[in-house]
Design a protein around this motif. Structure first.
Motif, short mmCIF file in Angstrom:
data_model
loop_
_atom_site.label_atom_id
_atom_site.label_comp_id
_atom_site.label_asym_id
_atom_site.label_seq_id
_atom_site.Cartn_x
_atom_site.Cartn_y
_atom_site.Cartn_z
N PRO A 140 0.82 -1.23 0.00
CA PRO A 140 0.00 0.00 0.00
C PRO A 140 0.85 1.27 0.00
O PRO A 140 1.80 1.40 0.78
CB PRO A 140 -0.81 -0.12 1.31
N ALA A 141 0.51 2.21 -0.88
CA ALA A 141 1.25 3.46 -0.98
C ALA A 141 1.18 4.24 0.33
O ALA A 141 2.14 4.93 0.69
CB ALA A 141 0.69 4.30 -2.13
N ARG A 142 0.08 4.12 1.05
CA ARG A 142 -0.08 4.86 2.30
C ARG A 142 0.91 4.42 3.37
O ARG A 142 1.18 5.15 4.33
CB ARG A 142 -1.51 4.70 2.83
N ALA A 143 1.46 3.19 3.20
CA ALA A 143 2.39 2.66 4.19
C ALA A 143 3.84 3.05 3.90
O ALA A 143 4.72 2.83 4.72
CB ALA A 143 2.28 1.14 4.25
N ARG A 144 4.10 3.65 2.74
CA ARG A 144 5.47 3.96 2.34
C ARG A 144 5.88 5.37 2.75
O ARG A 144 5.08 6.31 2.70
CB ARG A 144 5.62 3.87 0.82
N ARG A 145 7.15 5.48 3.10
CA ARG A 145 7.75 6.80 3.33
C ARG A 145 8.99 6.98 2.46
O ARG A 145 9.64 8.02 2.52
CB ARG A 145 8.08 6.99 4.81
N CYS A 146 9.32 5.95 1.69
CA CYS A 146 10.43 6.02 0.73
C CYS A 146 9.85 5.82 -0.67
O CYS A 146 9.17 4.82 -0.92
CB CYS A 146 11.48 4.96 1.04
N ASP A 147 10.14 6.75 -1.57
CA ASP A 147 9.56 6.69 -2.91
C ASP A 147 10.33 5.77 -3.86
O ASP A 147 9.80 5.31 -4.86
CB ASP A 147 9.50 8.09 -3.53
N SER A 148 11.61 5.52 -3.55
CA SER A 148 12.45 4.73 -4.45
C SER A 148 12.72 3.35 -3.84
O SER A 148 13.54 3.21 -2.93
CB SER A 148 13.78 5.46 -4.70
#
Length: 240
Positions: A140-148
């Motif tokens: 899930p994108a909402r769980a990410r804090r790193c884009d790469s």
């Protein structure tokens, strides 16, 4: 699998030699022992596929020599990894995180929940990296804090490490020969491009040899050793 008669004989022997109380405590300890391949909690939460275990013969490694050097896949316990990410003592924004021997990518996904510059998983198994890429896509994108976030299907002995500050994670992923080659490459990279490198090496009862090889590097110093109560998941930290 041990047959029931053999198990009963083992139980009787233990009871007669060590006593009923000690034997029952051992049985309870075994029954309640944590089994990472049966831990469904991470995948249930994020809709991923990181559980289970995969024997070396099923990793899809074409090179016979490398296949013989491989170690079975077992996922790292999420709480153990999270503890490391929160207590390793680095500013996530200043580092690239690299998981050497990333398997299905659970550690990569957990690292992606922190604001690293970049998160990279490396594994020689095309079977596991295909699963890992699928897991990255569905995380899930909402769980990410790193884009790469990147998964590389590569031989770690030839993989070019990023030239940024590095937090390297290893969960005893290789045999001694491969570990030595990886560490030699790391040392060469450090001599060519001096920078901050932190190694977080997760040990279990059979992983001490790999840790000794890390200790042999002249450019890294052991900074911490966190020993768990049962010795099942111990952390060794090294830094340049």
């Amino acid at each position: 699998m041990e047959n029931p008669i053999a198990k009963l004989k083992s139980f009787r022997y233990s009871a007669s030699s060590a006593g009923w109380r000690r034997t029952l405590m051992d049985v309870a300890s075994h029954a309640l022992a944590y089994r990472p391949d049966r831990d469904h909690s991470f995948d249930q939460r994020f809709g991923t596929d990181t559980e289970g275990k995969v024997e070396p013969a099923a990793l899809g490694i074409e090179d016979e020599g490398r296949r013989e050097q491989a170690i079975l896949y077992l996922p790292s316990p999420a709480p153990v990894t999270r503890w490391m990410l929160e207590h390793v003592g680095v500013s996530h924004r200043d580092f690239t995180f690299v998981d050497l021997g990333c398997g299905k990518g659970r550690v990569v996904l957990m690292a992606a929940q922190y604001p690293f510059q970049r998160v990279v998983g490396v594994d020689i198994s095309p079977t596991l990296t295909a699963v890992a890429r699928s897991n990255v896509a569905r995380f899930p994108a909402r769980a990410r804090r790193c884009d790469s976030v990147e998964i590389c299907n590569a031989d770690v002995t030839t993989f070019d490490l990023p030239s940024t500050n590095l937090l390297l994670h290893l969960y005893h992923p290789f045999d001694g020969e491969v570990t030595s080659a990886v560490l030699a490459r790391l040392e060469s990279s450090l001599r060519q491009t001096p920078r901050r490198v932190v190694v977080a090496y997760l040990l279990y009862s059979g992983g001490a040899r790999g840790a000794r090889r890390v200790r042999s590097l002249s450019l890294l110093k052991e900074t911490r050793y966190e020993h768990s109560l049962l010795g099942q998941y111990d952390w060794l930290f090294f830094s340049s």
